[in-house]
Design a protein around this motif. Structure first.
Motif: not given
Length: 145
Positions: A100-106, A112-114, A120-129, A136-141
């Protein structure tokens, strides 16, 4: 040793991440900021020493180094844009982490909660923010280098 330790790299440019446009809009990012980040492929080194962790980020010309402890709200730090932020990281088992990240913007605090999941075998991370205020969500690997 934690499954999160090591060097990681994004699998796609930031602008290609699922939900990028809506997420950056809800975060209040300017058009210039969005355009600057669209082509970023980030690298992250995670160093783990018990409950004391470090993230070393490399976004090309933008680099940052953050130290934090698990399960507490850590002292204020600065992000790559110079904004104040506070992180509260928590392990949810061996292969999942929530930050959980609190950011002072403007002059407004944005949360945001990441969620990071080792897959899998530990060589990948799924990241959702998630932008807490709007949902609103953003997702990647990331993959281990």
């Amino acid at each position: 040793m934690s499954a999160f330790a090591g060097k990681w790299v994004d699998e796609a440019e930031a602008g290609e991440l699922e939900g990028f446009d809506e997420f950056t809009s809800k975060m209040g990012m300017t058009e210039d900021e969005v355009n600057k980040y669209k082509g970023f492929i980030g690298k992250q080194e995670t160093i783990v020493d018990g409950d004391e962790w470090q993230y070393i980020y490399d976004f090309g010309e933008h680099k940052s180094h953050h130290k934090f402890k698990l399960n507490i709200k850590n002292p204020t730090d600065k992000d790559i844009e110079g904004n104040d932020f506070k992180i509260t990281p928590k392990l949810n088992g061996d292969k999942e982490m929530t930050e959980t990240v609190e950011t002072l913007r403007n002059k407004i605090w944005v949360t945001t909660i990441m969620t990071r999941k080792i897959i899998g075998d530990g060589s990948r991370q799924e990241i959702e923010i998630t932008h807490k205020e709007s949902g609103a969500k953003m997702k990647g690997f990331m993959r281990k280098e």
